[in-house]
Design an enzyme around this catalytic site. Structure first.
Site, PDB file in Angstrom:
ATOM      1  N   CYS A  74      37.060  40.209  34.492  1.00 51.62           N
ATOM      2  CA  CYS A  74      38.273  40.827  33.961  1.00 51.62           C
ATOM      3  C   CYS A  74      37.880  41.929  32.987  1.00 51.62           C
ATOM      4  CB  CYS A  74      39.122  39.767  33.261  1.00 51.62           C
ATOM      5  SG  CYS A  74      40.595  40.463  32.470  1.00 51.62           S
ATOM      6  N   CYS A  77      39.198  40.636  29.212  1.00 49.67           N
ATOM      7  CA  CYS A  77      38.592  39.540  28.445  1.00 49.67           C
ATOM      8  C   CYS A  77      37.215  39.126  28.959  1.00 49.67           C
ATOM      9  CB  CYS A  77      39.522  38.331  28.416  1.00 49.67           C
ATOM     10  SG  CYS A  77      39.716  37.503  30.019  1.00 49.67           S
ATOM     11  N   CYS A 122      44.795  37.746  35.491  1.00 49.61           N
ATOM     12  CA  CYS A 122      43.721  36.954  34.893  1.00 49.61           C
ATOM     13  C   CYS A 122      44.327  35.714  34.241  1.00 49.61           C
ATOM     14  CB  CYS A 122      42.979  37.789  33.850  1.00 49.61           C
ATOM     15  SG  CYS A 122      41.751  36.866  32.895  1.00 49.61           S
ATOM     16  N   CYS A 125      43.727  36.093  30.067  1.00 47.74           N
ATOM     17  CA  CYS A 125      44.444  37.062  29.221  1.00 47.74           C
ATOM     18  C   CYS A 125      45.742  37.568  29.837  1.00 47.74           C
ATOM     19  CB  CYS A 125      43.534  38.236  28.857  1.00 47.74           C
ATOM     20  SG  CYS A 125      43.177  39.366  30.222  1.00 47.74           S
ATOM     21  N   CYS A 145      43.561  42.103  46.813  1.00 46.27           N
ATOM     22  CA  CYS A 145      43.420  43.552  46.716  1.00 46.27           C
ATOM     23  C   CYS A 145      43.491  43.913  45.227  1.00 46.27           C
ATOM     24  CB  CYS A 145      44.535  44.201  47.520  1.00 46.27           C
ATOM     25  SG  CYS A 145      44.355  45.966  47.737  1.00 46.27           S
TER      26      CYS A 145
END
Length: 158
Positions: A74, A77, A122, A125, A145
């Site tokens: 991510c 984070c 995510c 976060c 995607c």
């Protein structure tokens, strides 16, 4: 008010009602920052995708051409999201994967632009990553995607 005004107001009300709609309640996430903190932490393209649910231009991400062994993380984070072994060439212009790491992402129904899609974020976060579709390869048949601007890459150690 004339007919044109009524039709215009009705169309605007419909567009406002459909465009930003997200199904489900707002979730809380383990990593939460203020908008100012996110702006300070992220590049403008990453902020636009992760925090404003934007989409990068197709074929613009360097991660599209990333083929080394490692983990895609991510961009907000740094949580590991996808293993490189699940990445595949979808031809869509965005990095695509057939499965996320266990408990790395969450999904919710996305009705923006009058379409029904499944948004991927995510799990740590809440940053917007992209969408998942059911036209991917085996073994899952899924295509995650993802926006490369929303992710980083950590190569495997030799």
């Amino acid at each position: 008010m004339n007919r044109r005004g009524i039709l215009g107001a009705s169309g605007l009300a419909l567009a406002i009602g459909l465009w930003p709609f997200r199904q489900g309640e707002a979730a809380s996430f383990p990593v939460t920052l203020s908008d100012a903190e996110w702006r300070k932490r992220l590049s403008p393209p990453a902020y636009r995708v992760l925090r404003q649910e934007g989409t990068e231009a197709p074929f613009s991400s360097p991660l599209l051409r990333e083929h080394r062994a490692g983990l895609f993380t991510c961009g907000g984070c740094r949580r590991p999201l996808f293993a490189s072994r699940t990445k595949f060439e979808s031809g869509t212009g965005w990095p695509s994967f057939w499965a996320p790491l266990k408990d790395a992402v969450g999904t919710r129904r996305d009705m923006t632009f009058g379409m029904s899609r499944t948004e991927v974020h995510c799990a740590r976060c809440g940053g917007h990553l992209g969408h998942v579709f059911d036209d991917g390869p085996k073994p899952t048949g899924l295509r995650y995607c993802m926006n490369g601007a929303a992710m980083g890459f950590a190569p495997a150690r030799a």
